[in-house]
Design a protein around this motif. Sequence first.
Motif, short mmCIF file in Angstrom:
data_model
loop_
_atom_site.label_atom_id
_atom_site.label_comp_id
_atom_site.label_asym_id
_atom_site.label_seq_id
_atom_site.Cartn_x
_atom_site.Cartn_y
_atom_site.Cartn_z
N CYS A 206 54.54 14.23 38.28
CA CYS A 206 55.18 14.68 39.53
C CYS A 206 54.32 15.62 40.21
CB CYS A 206 56.58 15.59 38.98
SG CYS A 206 55.85 16.55 37.84
N ASP A 207 54.74 16.26 41.22
CA ASP A 207 53.87 17.12 42.08
C ASP A 207 53.99 18.49 41.46
OD1 ASP A 207 56.57 18.27 42.86
OD2 ASP A 207 56.52 17.34 44.74
N TYR A 208 53.19 19.36 42.10
CA TYR A 208 53.24 20.90 41.23
C TYR A 208 54.30 21.55 41.60
CZ TYR A 208 48.14 20.04 41.01
OH TYR A 208 46.71 19.58 40.45
N ALA A 209 55.23 21.31 42.50
CA ALA A 209 56.66 22.22 42.72
C ALA A 209 57.45 21.76 41.82
CB ALA A 209 57.11 21.93 44.14
N THR A 210 57.47 20.47 41.25
CA THR A 210 58.36 19.98 40.25
C THR A 210 57.79 20.06 38.84
OG1 THR A 210 58.83 18.13 41.74
CG2 THR A 210 59.32 17.69 39.40
N ALA A 211 56.47 20.28 38.83
CA ALA A 211 55.97 20.57 37.57
C ALA A 211 56.29 22.24 37.17
CB ALA A 211 54.25 20.62 37.47
N ASP A 212 56.41 22.96 38.09
CA ASP A 212 56.86 24.24 37.90
C ASP A 212 58.20 24.37 37.46
OD1 ASP A 212 54.38 25.44 38.69
OD2 ASP A 212 55.04 26.00 40.75
N LEU A 213 59.07 23.49 37.91
CA LEU A 213 60.38 23.33 37.72
C LEU A 213 60.50 23.05 36.29
CD1 LEU A 213 63.25 21.78 39.81
CD2 LEU A 213 62.81 20.99 37.42
N ILE A 214 59.76 21.95 35.79
CA ILE A 214 59.89 21.53 34.55
C ILE A 214 59.54 22.81 33.42
CG2 ILE A 214 58.57 20.17 32.64
CD1 ILE A 214 58.09 18.08 34.94
N ILE A 215 58.73 23.50 33.81
CA ILE A 215 58.27 24.86 32.83
C ILE A 215 59.23 25.70 32.92
CG2 ILE A 215 56.37 26.89 32.71
CD1 ILE A 215 54.48 24.66 34.13
N ASP A 216 60.07 25.85 34.24
CA ASP A 216 61.10 26.99 34.13
C ASP A 216 62.42 26.43 33.20
OD1 ASP A 216 59.59 28.76 35.61
OD2 ASP A 216 60.36 28.13 37.52
N ARG A 217 62.70 25.12 33.22
CA ARG A 217 63.95 24.44 32.87
C ARG A 217 63.54 24.39 31.01
NH1 ARG A 217 67.27 22.23 36.54
NH2 ARG A 217 66.94 23.58 38.24
N ALA A 218 62.44 24.25 30.61
CA ALA A 218 62.04 24.18 29.34
C ALA A 218 62.23 25.40 28.53
CB ALA A 218 60.68 23.56 29.22
N ASP A 219 62.35 25.30 27.57
CA ASP A 219 62.37 26.50 26.38
C ASP A 219 61.14 26.91 26.06
OD1 ASP A 219 65.47 26.39 26.27
OD2 ASP A 219 65.13 24.86 24.95
N ARG A 220 60.33 26.23 25.89
CA ARG A 220 58.64 26.58 25.55
C ARG A 220 58.00 25.51 26.33
NH1 ARG A 220 60.28 30.67 24.08
NH2 ARG A 220 59.72 31.70 22.08
N ALA A 221 56.70 26.07 26.94
CA ALA A 221 55.86 25.41 27.68
C ALA A 221 54.39 25.75 27.31
CB ALA A 221 56.17 25.50 29.03
N LEU A 222 53.64 24.49 27.24
CA LEU A 222 52.12 24.48 27.07
C LEU A 222 51.43 24.05 28.28
CD1 LEU A 222 49.52 24.78 25.20
CD2 LEU A 222 49.97 22.36 24.81
N VAL A 223 50.72 25.00 29.10
CA VAL A 223 50.36 24.65 30.18
C VAL A 223 48.70 24.85 30.42
CG1 VAL A 223 50.18 25.49 32.64
CG2 VAL A 223 52.44 25.67 31.35
N TYR A 224 47.92 23.83 31.00
CA TYR A 224 46.58 23.66 31.00
C TYR A 224 46.30 23.87 32.49
CZ TYR A 224 46.28 21.50 26.40
OH TYR A 224 46.32 21.20 25.14
N GLY A 225 44.85 24.77 32.66
CA GLY A 225 44.54 25.01 33.91
C GLY A 225 43.44 26.09 34.05
N GLY A 226 43.26 26.53 35.27
CA GLY A 226 42.08 27.15 35.59
C GLY A 226 42.73 28.77 35.30
N GLN A 227 41.72 29.84 35.75
CA GLN A 227 42.32 31.09 35.90
C GLN A 227 43.34 31.42 36.54
OE1 GLN A 227 40.69 33.38 33.59
NE2 GLN A 227 42.35 34.61 34.19
N SER A 228 43.53 30.83 37.59
CA SER A 228 44.71 31.11 38.51
C SER A 228 46.09 30.62 37.60
CB SER A 228 44.53 30.16 39.79
OG SER A 228 44.55 28.91 39.47
N VAL A 229 46.09 29.62 36.95
CA VAL A 229 47.16 29.30 36.14
C VAL A 229 47.34 30.40 35.05
CG1 VAL A 229 47.87 27.63 34.31
CG2 VAL A 229 46.83 26.74 36.54
N VAL A 230 46.32 30.76 34.46
CA VAL A 230 46.54 31.82 33.48
C VAL A 230 47.13 33.22 34.04
CG1 VAL A 230 45.03 33.17 31.84
CG2 VAL A 230 44.61 30.95 32.06
N ASP A 231 46.71 33.49 35.12
CA ASP A 231 47.09 34.82 35.83
C ASP A 231 48.49 34.34 36.15
OD1 ASP A 231 44.79 35.76 35.52
OD2 ASP A 231 43.95 35.55 37.65
N LYS A 232 49.03 33.32 36.52
CA LYS A 232 50.28 33.25 37.00
C LYS A 232 51.39 33.32 35.92
CE LYS A 232 53.23 29.32 39.16
NZ LYS A 232 53.03 28.10 39.62
#
Length: 456
Positions: A206-232
């Motif tokens: 999916c696109d990034y907006a839908t990826a954010d939705l997945i993270i919000d709808r799940a109970d727990r999430a594991l997210v890989y990314g750069g420093q901007s993702v860590v800060d987010k």
Amino acid sequence: MLEIAALGPTGHYRTRTRISVADARGVPALELASVPGLVVSHWIESLRSSAPLPFAERADVLRKAADVFEDQQILGDGLDAHEQRVSALTGTPITIVRECDRLITATLRDVLRAPFLAKPTGCGSIGGFMAEAPPAGAAWCRTGEVFAVHAAGNSPGVHSMWLEALALGYRVVVRPSNRDPLTPFRLITSLRRAGVPDSHLVMAPCDYATADLIIDRADRALVYGGQSVVDKYRDRRDVLTQGPGRSKLVVAADADRAAGLELARAGALYHAGTACTATTGVLVEEDATGFSVELAEALARVTPSPLPGDDEARLPCMPRSDAERLVEAVLERVAPAAVRLPPRVELLDEEGASAVITPAVIELDSPKDPLLSREMPFPCVWVAPFERDALDTLDDSLVLSLHTRDAGLVDRALDLPAVSNVYRGKPTSWTHPDVPHDAFLGEFLMRAKGVAHGDQ
């Protein structure tokens, strides 16, 4: 053009909107389904309403999946052909792809090892009521039902991590990296063929907006990314981030210098320099300049790779324009006098479409220079002097390796709050099944609950 469908709770799901994925030459190689947010939301609710397999069955099913992954044709490919396709798509040397796939199958065959290591000794069971437990005790229980994975594409090995969640009874939604959707597709298909219900495990490109939705709808999430993702997601207790590793090696004055040089060389080249446990910074207590020159001589002997599907390939392959941009990103930040081994773009084909970047060694004046933690997706090492009174410069490292005979220095390093792993006399890339990558995933997925039974 290979077409990759999404994997929904009722089987393959094809979409009109697709993502074009280019290979390491920059040439379109496959089309990937792109699942809209409304559909993904429905999938997550379907996962949530599906009861997990009984605990006793889960490990057996995952062990069977290892055989399917290794032996069966998926997308028309056996394992060898799949690994060649992943290598050509991502530019990852074929030997690394094979190593990562062996990690995936080894994890499937011993998937309960990490959960039992992580389980508190006071807990008598993993989930469920303890029928034969003492009158008072504890059980280790899930903190949710749905686990989301926003996967990385720098290594197929990242897909060995979330298997533990399946073993613990979570239902899982994987949002694959556009760079490598092939590995999760093969793995999830293998798990389904082995007996994991479709309604327990989905793959949702999916696109990034839908990826954010997945993270919000799940109970727990594991997210890989750069420093901007860590800060987010820094303040989200329901999100575990896997950001830059910034792994470092300290070569103390009391240690053998030749051995320290080999630790630095091996760590820098690990997984073609792209892994979060590859050595990024080297701090040298005595004669950092001389050490950087010696390291440059050692890494200069790494010859430009053939194409990534060749067994001799050692460096990551990428489009020429990407390689030129990365080299410029290194050289524009440093004075020419600091460059002990300049990175070079080496072309791999007559058309000049694909290239590798040769290793780089840059000397810094101070361990406080922020470049010491600057990760690049090829072997790039920053060397700085080590100051024992400024140990805080080592903090915020996934792995900190100390080449020293001073046990007190190792103890001080263990006290650094933002260091995940501390090794002594081993490269930052060293691994062992009993050593967590970045704490145990079970610490994030589970919690202890008190239980009691018997006559009142």
